[in-house]
Design a protein around this motif. Structure first.
Motif, PDB file in Angstrom:
ATOM      1  N   GLY A  59       0.817  -1.218   0.000  1.00 29.83           N
ATOM      2  CA  GLY A  59       0.000   0.000   0.000  1.00 29.83           C
ATOM      3  C   GLY A  59       0.840   1.253   0.000  1.00 29.83           C
ATOM      4  N   TRP A  60       1.926   1.226   0.763  1.00 34.60           N
ATOM      5  CA  TRP A  60       2.819   2.386   0.807  1.00 34.60           C
ATOM      6  C   TRP A  60       3.449   2.624  -0.569  1.00 34.60           C
ATOM      7  N   SER A  61       3.861   1.543  -1.222  1.00 37.89           N
ATOM      8  CA  SER A  61       4.428   1.686  -2.567  1.00 37.89           C
ATOM      9  C   SER A  61       3.376   2.212  -3.538  1.00 37.89           C
ATOM     10  N   ALA A  62       2.150   1.666  -3.440  1.00 34.84           N
ATOM     11  CA  ALA A  62       1.073   2.139  -4.325  1.00 34.84           C
ATOM     12  C   ALA A  62       0.733   3.604  -4.038  1.00 34.84           C
ATOM     13  N   GLY A  63       1.048   4.048  -2.841  1.00 33.23           N
ATOM     14  CA  GLY A  63       0.817   5.451  -2.476  1.00 33.23           C
ATOM     15  C   GLY A  63       1.632   6.423  -3.312  1.00 33.23           C
ATOM     16  N   CYS A  64       2.580   5.888  -4.097  1.00 42.23           N
ATOM     17  CA  CYS A  64       3.348   6.763  -5.006  1.00 42.23           C
ATOM     18  C   CYS A  64       2.419   7.434  -6.009  1.00 42.23           C
ATOM     19  N   LEU A  65       1.271   6.798  -6.265  1.00 40.13           N
ATOM     20  CA  LEU A  65       0.303   7.391  -7.198  1.00 40.13           C
ATOM     21  C   LEU A  65      -0.270   8.682  -6.615  1.00 40.13           C
ATOM     22  N   VAL A  66      -0.393   8.722  -5.285  1.00 46.08           N
ATOM     23  CA  VAL A  66      -0.870   9.926  -4.611  1.00 46.08           C
ATOM     24  C   VAL A  66       0.264  10.934  -4.478  1.00 46.08           C
ATOM     25  N   ARG A  67       1.431  10.443  -4.162  1.00 45.94           N
ATOM     26  CA  ARG A  67       2.578  11.323  -3.912  1.00 45.94           C
ATOM     27  C   ARG A  67       3.239  11.809  -5.198  1.00 45.94           C
ATOM     28  N   GLY A  68       2.956  11.125  -6.319  1.00 42.81           N
ATOM     29  CA  GLY A  68       3.605  11.490  -7.573  1.00 42.81           C
ATOM     30  C   GLY A  68       5.058  11.086  -7.615  1.00 42.81           C
ATOM     31  N   THR A  69       5.380   9.951  -6.971  1.00 43.25           N
ATOM     32  CA  THR A  69       6.783   9.515  -6.909  1.00 43.25           C
ATOM     33  C   THR A  69       6.955   8.098  -7.435  1.00 43.25           C
ATOM     34  N   CYS A  70       6.161   7.718  -8.435  1.00 42.44           N
ATOM     35  CA  CYS A  70       6.248   6.345  -8.938  1.00 42.44           C
ATOM     36  C   CYS A  70       7.443   6.130  -9.857  1.00 42.44           C
ATOM     37  N   LEU A  71       7.941   7.189 -10.461  1.00 40.48           N
ATOM     38  CA  LEU A  71       8.941   7.014 -11.510  1.00 40.48           C
ATOM     39  C   LEU A  71      10.359   6.874 -10.951  1.00 40.48           C
ATOM     40  N   GLY A  72      11.138   6.072 -11.672  1.00 42.82           N
ATOM     41  CA  GLY A  72      12.509   5.827 -11.237  1.00 42.82           C
ATOM     42  C   GLY A  72      13.507   6.179 -12.322  1.00 42.82           C
ATOM     43  N   THR A  73      14.487   5.317 -12.488  1.00 48.07           N
ATOM     44  CA  THR A  73      15.544   5.592 -13.456  1.00 48.07           C
ATOM     45  C   THR A  73      15.021   5.434 -14.889  1.00 48.07           C
ATOM     46  N   ALA A  74      15.760   5.997 -15.830  1.00 47.98           N
ATOM     47  CA  ALA A  74      15.338   5.979 -17.231  1.00 47.98           C
ATOM     48  C   ALA A  74      15.294   4.555 -17.775  1.00 47.98           C
TER      49      ALA A  74
END
Lengths: 231, 193
Positions: free
Chosen positions: A115-130
């Motif tokens: 759930g915390w990882s899925a919370g990246c959708l709320v936080r806008g932090t899902c993206l990582g390296t290219a």
């Protein structure tokens, strides 16, 4: 924008609670002394608090002279400090039956991490390296496509949580095994996705490796040594 | 072990009441925890009240800059720029400063870091730079009226972090305390985007 962390925390708590709710109907925590939800929430909150203080100390900020900084968890929380702190608070709370309580919380903890990882959708932090992979995503206005590393974490932690919950419900594993396997799963997943996460230092790989080792020792202990002694 | 036995009852969480031990937990336990929390808070407040800013020696306050000068600085830059708006009285700025300091040192060759101190006193700004940015490769400017962030498309809140491509095109604006993931990701967008 500052409240997006609370949104992610709510998703994590909701996922953990749903898992406990489902497991309670399948005989989970029958021997635990204490309410798993409360023990889990208190351990998590205490862990974040401890991890934040350690991050402040590492950065050279005195938490006693600047107590208001402690609540600014967005500025950084020591993963190792938070995990060890949460584990210590958990052990203190569940000192009468630590193994059964840990087993009872194992799937819910992984669901919380999902759930915390899925919370990246709320936080806008899902993206990582290219990345050029077909499922890579890009942020608005950018031409650079990236690993959706937050989604990777959510999916992997979710699968691990469901697998352990199913195992506990239908296969009755030896005591200590679900918790040990959850530690192994959490450490292995974080080790696997860490290279895709943007970071200044590469992440606490040493801590994930040590956790993986501790989990494997737990599996050997509870899966081999304890049953052999019982015979 | 898992099947065939009654499930533990799930009661409403009592975390706010500090009664974390519901089965054999007791009011006595809650009182001890409450006393511990109150004592810690009292000590923290006394320590905070007794602390004072260290005297600033050898650190110049940031040079004043106008809105036009700042826009020229951004437009003329051949490097990407990370522009962080801060103030010494801003607690969230204090909490993100170590991260920005580390990032500035790590990306020194790729990105230019600029700090904009707003609505601050020269002494407060110098003390803040001495505490957090003494060795960091960040150039600081002062905007006493605090109007530049608004002119650049931000707001009057602090902290703010603007990310500019070479030539002054805004790539991203982060409002509030910035975290490591966002900072590194947006710098990567500037460098590789």
């Amino acid at each position: 924008m500052e409240f997006t962390l609370l949104g992610a925390a709510a998703i994590a708590g909701g996922a953990a609670y749903l898992m406990l709710w489902w497991e309670a109907r399948h005989g989970n925590a029958a021997r635990c002394t204490g309410n798993l939800w409360e023990i889990g929430v208190v351990s998590a909150v205490a862990g974040i608090f401890i991890g934040r203080i350690i991050a402040m100390l590492v950065d050279g900020t005195n938490p006693i002279a600047h107590p208001a900084d402690i609540i600014l968890v967005r500025s950084g929380v020591s993963t190792a400090g938070a995990s060890i702190g949460a584990a210590a608070v958990f052990l203190w709370q569940s000192r009468k039956e630590p193994v059964y309580t840990a087993d009872g919380l194992s799937a819910a903890a992984l669901a919380g991490l999902a759930g915390w990882s899925a919370g990246c959708l709320v936080r806008g932090t899902c993206l990582g390296t290219a990345s050029d992979l077909p499922w890579a995503l890009s942020q608005a206005g950018s031409t650079v496509t990236r690993h959706p590393v937050g989604i990777y974490g959510a999916v992997l932690f979710g699968i691990a949580a469901l697998a352990i919950a199913w195992w506990k419900a239908y296969r009755r594993p030896p005591a200590g095994m679900p918790a040990s396997l959850a530690v192994v799963a959490a450490a292995a997943i974080r080790l696997a996705i860490e290279p895709f996460r943007p970071s200044l230092s590469g992440g606490p790989v040493w801590f994930y490796s040590a956790s993986l080792l501790i989990g494997i020792v737990g599996i050997v202990w509870f899966g081999v040594v304890v049953p052999r002694r019982a015979r | 072990m898992w099947g065939g036995q009654p499930a533990a009852p799930h009661s409403f969480p009592h975390i706010l009441l500090l009664t974390v031990c519901p089965v054999d937990g007791t009011a006595e336990y809650a009182v001890v925890v409450s006393k511990l929390v109150i004592t810690t808070l009292v000590f923290a407040l006394i320590a905070a009240a007794c602390s004072s800013a260290a005297p600033v020696e050898g650190v110049d306050p940031p040079a004043p800059i106008t809105s036009e000068e700042m826009q020229n600085l951004l437009a003329d830059s051949t490097e990407p720029i990370v522009l962080n708006v801060w103030a010494s009285w801003c607690t969230p700025c204090r909490s993100e400063a170590p991260l920005l300091s580390k990032a500035a040192a790590q990306f020194e060759d790729d990105v230019r870091f600029v700090g904009l101190d707003v609505r601050d006193t020269p002494n407060g700004a110098a003390a803040f730079i001495a505490e957090f940015y003494l060795d960091a490769p960040i150039e600081h400017y002062a905007d006493q009226p605090g109007s530049i962030p608004t002119d650049l498309g931000g707001n009057r809140g602090v902290p703010l972090t603007f990310f500019y491509r070479p030539g002054g095109e805004l790539s991203y604006l982060h409002i509030g305390v910035i975290d490591e993931r966002t900072l590194v990701l947006q710098i990567d967008e500037l460098v590789n985007g």
